[in-house]
Design a protein around this motif. Structure first.
Motif, PDB file in Angstrom:
ATOM      1  N   ALA A 136      18.071  14.064  43.173  1.00 48.17           N
ATOM      2  CA  ALA A 136      17.159  14.881  43.777  1.00 48.17           C
ATOM      3  C   ALA A 136      16.360  15.546  42.651  1.00 48.17           C
ATOM      4  CB  ALA A 136      18.010  16.298  44.427  1.00 48.17           C
ATOM      5  N   ASP A 137      14.989  15.780  42.895  1.00 45.98           N
ATOM      6  CA  ASP A 137      14.203  16.402  42.001  1.00 45.98           C
ATOM      7  C   ASP A 137      14.722  17.749  41.847  1.00 45.98           C
ATOM      8  OD1 ASP A 137      12.048  16.476  40.197  1.00 45.98           O
ATOM      9  OD2 ASP A 137      10.676  17.325  41.768  1.00 45.98           O
ATOM     10  N   VAL A 138      15.055  18.467  40.776  1.00 43.92           N
ATOM     11  CA  VAL A 138      15.466  19.623  40.725  1.00 43.92           C
ATOM     12  C   VAL A 138      14.863  20.494  39.394  1.00 43.92           C
ATOM     13  CG1 VAL A 138      17.580  19.238  41.872  1.00 43.92           C
ATOM     14  CG2 VAL A 138      17.603  19.243  39.351  1.00 43.92           C
ATOM     15  N   GLY A 166      17.394  29.692  44.816  1.00 45.94           N
ATOM     16  CA  GLY A 166      18.383  28.724  43.878  1.00 45.94           C
ATOM     17  C   GLY A 166      19.738  28.900  44.291  1.00 45.94           C
ATOM     18  N   MET A 167      20.378  28.077  43.460  1.00 40.38           N
ATOM     19  CA  MET A 167      21.825  28.075  43.540  1.00 40.38           C
ATOM     20  C   MET A 167      22.479  28.432  42.347  1.00 40.38           C
ATOM     21  SD  MET A 167      24.314  24.395  44.169  1.00 40.38           S
ATOM     22  CE  MET A 167      24.249  23.986  42.316  1.00 40.38           C
ATOM     23  N   GLY A 224      30.936  31.355  30.151  1.00 42.11           N
ATOM     24  CA  GLY A 224      31.097  32.408  28.989  1.00 42.11           C
ATOM     25  C   GLY A 224      30.217  33.567  29.261  1.00 42.11           C
ATOM     26  N   ASP A 225      29.286  33.708  28.479  1.00 44.59           N
ATOM     27  CA  ASP A 225      28.062  34.772  28.698  1.00 44.59           C
ATOM     28  C   ASP A 225      26.649  34.156  28.964  1.00 44.59           C
ATOM     29  OD1 ASP A 225      27.583  33.253  26.467  1.00 44.59           O
ATOM     30  OD2 ASP A 225      26.767  35.010  25.358  1.00 44.59           O
ATOM     31  N   SER A 226      26.903  32.791  29.795  1.00 49.17           N
ATOM     32  CA  SER A 226      25.529  32.320  30.150  1.00 49.17           C
ATOM     33  C   SER A 226      25.882  31.838  31.687  1.00 49.17           C
ATOM     34  CB  SER A 226      25.479  30.958  29.313  1.00 49.17           C
ATOM     35  OG  SER A 226      26.378  30.092  29.356  1.00 49.17           O
ATOM     36  N   ILE A 227      24.701  31.689  32.399  1.00 46.89           N
ATOM     37  CA  ILE A 227      24.771  31.149  33.701  1.00 46.89           C
ATOM     38  C   ILE A 227      23.798  29.963  33.770  1.00 46.89           C
ATOM     39  CG2 ILE A 227      22.906  33.138  34.199  1.00 46.89           C
ATOM     40  CD1 ILE A 227      23.814  32.977  37.069  1.00 46.89           C
ATOM     41  N   MET A 228      24.113  29.053  34.605  1.00 48.15           N
ATOM     42  CA  MET A 228      23.362  28.044  35.006  1.00 48.15           C
ATOM     43  C   MET A 228      22.964  27.866  36.490  1.00 48.15           C
ATOM     44  SD  MET A 228      24.579  23.937  34.928  1.00 48.15           S
ATOM     45  CE  MET A 228      23.710  22.594  35.879  1.00 48.15           C
ATOM     46  N   ALA A 229      21.669  27.921  36.724  1.00 45.13           N
ATOM     47  CA  ALA A 229      21.296  28.160  38.285  1.00 45.13           C
ATOM     48  C   ALA A 229      20.363  26.609  38.489  1.00 45.13           C
ATOM     49  CB  ALA A 229      20.260  29.216  38.556  1.00 45.13           C
ATOM     50  N   VAL A 230      20.481  26.173  39.612  1.00 52.40           N
ATOM     51  CA  VAL A 230      19.689  24.849  39.905  1.00 52.40           C
ATOM     52  C   VAL A 230      18.899  25.140  41.259  1.00 52.40           C
ATOM     53  CG1 VAL A 230      19.808  22.550  40.423  1.00 52.40           C
ATOM     54  CG2 VAL A 230      21.609  23.720  39.105  1.00 52.40           C
ATOM     55  N   PHE A 231      17.392  24.877  40.980  1.00 55.52           N
ATOM     56  CA  PHE A 231      16.436  25.159  42.180  1.00 55.52           C
ATOM     57  C   PHE A 231      16.199  23.622  42.793  1.00 55.52           C
ATOM     58  CE2 PHE A 231      16.543  28.886  39.639  1.00 55.52           C
ATOM     59  CZ  PHE A 231      16.210  29.937  40.408  1.00 55.52           C
TER      60      PHE A 231
END
Length: 583
Positions: free
Chosen positions: A401-403, A445-446, A452-459
C-alpha cells in the motif's frame, strides 16, 4: 390470573380505559400538530427574520444614500463658494460675497461658510438664516490640503476646503452643516417606514449619536452597550469598511428587539435600524393563534373518539403487559398465553417471535462486542470491527500500500523520566498519547504502536482511502505541535517538564498487514518509508517536523516546506534532501 397479572390489574385501579384511550388519541392528534407547529413557526420565523433583515438593510442603505446625497450637496455648495471667493475675475468684494452667499443658499445643509487666511487667521463669514460662522479652524483638521468632512457630535458636521489659486493654497473655507437637516432626513425615513422616529439613528465611530436623535436620544449621546450594541460589537477600525451586522436583544422593559447596523466608511458613521420583534413578526403571532385554535378543536375530537373506542375495548391486555415486562427483564423464555383470534393474538405471537430473535441477537452482539473490544486494543478500529463481524481474516500476511508514516517523539524525555516518579511518567505519557491518538484518528490515520515516549501512526492503510494521506499526515503533525504548545504551561506546572515533539514524516510503498507468528502477531506497516520516517524523527529538533523530498512533492500548496539540503541518513547509501514543515 397470575399474581403478576393481578399486580398489573391493581396498578391500573383508578385509571380507566377511557382516560387512557383519550390520552392516546390526544397524543396522536396533538403531538404531530405540535411538532408541525414548532417546525412551521421556526421556518416562518427564519423567513421573517431574513425578510426583516433585508428590509432593515434596505432602509439603512436608503438612509446612507440620502445622507451621502445631502453631504455631497453640501460639499458642492462649499466648493462653489470657494471658487467664487478665489476667483480674480470678480473685483467687487460685495458682489463676490453675494455670489458666495447664493452658492451656499442653494444647499439645504450648509448654514454658513467661514473664510480663513493661509496662516489660519479668521477673515470673515458668509451666513444665511440664523447660522453663525466660527472664527477658528480648530485642531481637528490635520491635512489642510485636502477637502474633508469633520464630524463632531458636540459641534456638528463641518466641511473643510482649501482655497486654491493656480494650484497654491491661499486660504481655507469651513462650512457648517445644519444638524437639524440630517436629523430631518433620518426622522422622515423612520416615520415613512415604521411610523416612528425612535427606530432609526446614525452614530459615529465612538457610537455617539450624530443624526436622527428624535425624542429617544440626544446628539452626542453614547449608545455603547445600549440597544443593538448589546449584541453587536463595533470598534473604530470596523468603520473603515462596509459592514452589515445584525442582532437581537431585550429592551429595558423586557420587550424583545431586533436590529441591523450598516457602516458608512466615507463618514466613519453607522446607520442603526432597530424595532420590536412584535412588529417585525406580527404574522408569526397570527400563525401561533391559528395553531392554538386548531389544537383545541383536535383535542375535543380526540376526547370524543377516545371515549367511543374505550367503550368498545374489552380485550385481555394484562398478559401482554406481563409478557413485555418479562422481556424487559431479558427473560426471553417467557411464553405468550394470549390465544385470541384478533389483533391482540397477532400481537402476542409477534412478541414471542421478537423475544426469540432478540435473545439470538443479544448473544451475537455480546460475542462480537467481546471480540471487537479485545482486538481494538491491538488492531485499528476498522480491522477489529471487520474481524469481529467475520468480514476480515485474522491471519499472517499483508498487502502493498502507498502510505505515509509519522513518528513523533518527546524531546529530552529521558532526564524527566530519571528524576520523576513512575506514576508521573505514566500520567504524562497517557495524557499525551490519548490526545495524539485522537489527532491521528481525526485526520483518518491509524495508531500503529507506542514505543516508550514515541508514537507511530500510519495514513493510507484503508482500502477506501482518498489518496490525500500525505496532506492528512502533515495536518496531523501540525495539530500535534499545536496541542503540545497549548498544553506545555499546564505540564510545566504539574510535572516540571517542558514538553516538545520531534516529528519525522515519510511516504512511499510499504507492506501493511499482520506480522509475527501464529502465536503472536501485530497489525503494522513495514518498509523503507517507515524506516526513513523513524530516522527523521531522531534528527528532528524539539518542535520541528522533518519530511522527505517525496513528502514535500506530494504535500500540496497548503503547506509551507523549507529545504534543509542534503543530509546523510543512517541506513541509506546516498544523502537525502530533507525539508522542514513550517507551521
Amino acid at each position: 390470573m397470575t399474581a403478576e397479572q393481578q399486580s398489573v390489574a391493581s396498578a391500573r385501579v383508578g385509571v380507566s380505559l377511557r382516560v387512557k384511550w383519550t390520552a392516546a388519541m390526544l397524543a396522536v392528534a396533538l403531538v404531530p400538530l405540535l411538532v408541525a407547529a414548532i417546525l412551521v413557526v421556526r421556518i416562518q420565523r427564519a423567513g421573517l427574520t431574513e425578510v426583516e433583515g433585508d428590509l432593515e438593510l434596505a432602509i439603512a442603505d436608503q438612509t446612507s444614500r440620502e445622507l451621502a446625497a445631502a453631504l455631497d450637496d453640501g460639499e458642492r455648495a462649499v466648493h462653489r463658494a470657494a471658487n467664487v471667493l478665489a476667483s480674480d475675475r470678480i473685483e467687487d468684494e460685495e458682489l463676490r460675497l453675494t455670489f458666495a452667499r447664493e452658492a451656499i443658499g442653494a444647499s439645504d445643509l450648509i448654514e454658513w461658510v467661514s473664510v480663513f487666511a493661509k496662516d489660519g487667521t479668521f477673515i470673515g463669514s458668509v451666513e444665511k438664516g440664523t447660522g453663525k460662522g466660527v472664527t477658528e479652524l480648530g485642531a481637528a483638521i490635520v491635512d489642510r490640503e485636502r477637502p474633508q468632512w469633520i464630524h463632531d457630535p458636540k459641534v456638528g458636521s463641518r466641511y473643510f476646503e482649501p482655497l486654491m489659486v493656480d494650484g497654491v493654497v491661499t486660504g481655507f473655507l469651513l462650512g457648517g452643516a445644519k444638524a437639524a437637516h440630517l436629523d430631518t432626513i433620518v426622522d422622515e425615513l423612520g416615520v415613512a417606514r415604521f411610523g416612528r422616529q425612535d427606530l432609526l439613528v446614525v452614530v459615529d465611530d465612538e457610537l455617539r449619536v450624530v443624526a436622527g436623535a428624535g425624542s429617544a436620544w440626544t446628539h452626542g449621546q453614547s449608545l455603547a452597550g445600549d440597544g443593538v450594541f448589546k449584541r453587536v460589537g463595533l470598534v473604530k477600525e470596523t468603520f473603515t469598511r462596509t459592514l452589515v451586522m445584525r442582532g437581537s436583544w431585550s429592551a429595558a422593559n423586557g420587550e424583545p428587539m431586533i436590529g441591523t447596523v450598516r457602516t458608512l466608511p466615507a463618514q466613519r458613521w453607522a446607520v442603526v435600524v432597530q424595532r420590536p420583534e412584535a412588529e417585525a413578526f406580527r404574522a408569526l403571532g397570527e400563525a401561533r393563534r391559528a395553531f392554538v385554535i386548531t389544537a383545541f378543536a383536535l383535542a375535543a375530537l380526540a376526547i370524543v373518539v377516545g371515549s367511543v373506542i374505550a367503550r368498545r375495548t374489552t380485550r385481555p391486555i394484562g398478559e401482554l403487559v406481563s409478557l413485555t415486562r418479562a422481556y424487559a427483564r431479558r427473560e426471553f423464555d417467557a411464553k405468550n398465553e394470549v390465544r385470541s383470534n384478533d389483533e391482540l393474538g397477532v400481537l402476542g405471537a409477534s412478541l414471542g417471535r421478537m423475544a426469540d430473535e432478540l435473545a439470538a441477537s443479544e448473544k451475537e452482539i455480546v460475542r462480537r462486542a467481546g471480540i471487537e473490544a479485545g482486538l481494538a486494543r491491538y488492531l485499528p478500529a476498522e480491522v477489529a470491527a471487520a474481524v469481529a463481524s467475520g468480514g476480515g481474516p485474522l491471519a499472517l500476511g499483508g498487502r502493498r500500500a502507498d502510505v505515509t508514516v509519522v513518528f513523533a517523539d518527546v524531546s529530552a524525555f529521558t532526564p524527566f523520566a530519571e528524576r520523576s516518579s513512575p506514576e508521573d511518567v505514566v500520567a504524562l505519557l497517557n495524557e499525551l498519547f490519548t490526545v495524539l491518538s485522537e489527532v491521528v484518528f481525526r485526520h483518518g490515520g491509524m495508531v500503529d504502536k507506542f514505543m516508550g515516549d514515541s508514537i507511530m501512526a500510519v495514513f493510507g492503510v484503508r482500502n477506501d482511502e482518498d489518496g490525500e494521506h500525505v496532506a492528512r499526515a502533515l495536518a496531523a503533525a501540525e495539530d500535534m505541535h499545536r496541542f503540545v504548545t497549548a498544553s506545555s504551561p499546564r505540564w510545566r506546572e504539574r510535572f516540571a517538564v517542558d514538553v516538545k515533539l520531534g516529528i519525522g514524516v515519510g511516504t512511499g510503498e510499504a507492506l501493511v498487514g499482520n506480522l509475527g507468528s501464529d502465536l503472536r502477531m501485530e497489525f503494522t506497516a513495514v518498509g523503507d518509508s517507515v524506516n526513513v520516517a523513524a530516522r527523521l524523527e531522531t534528527l528532528a529538533r524539539p518542535g520541528q517536523t522533518l519530511v522527505t523530498a517525496k513528502v514535500a512533492e506530494r504535500a500540496g500548496s497548503e503547506f509551507e516546506l523549507r529545504s534543509l539540503g542534503l543530509h546523510p541518513i543512517r541506513g541509506k547509501t546516498e544523502p537525502m534532501e530533507l525539508f522542514e514543515l513550517v507551521s
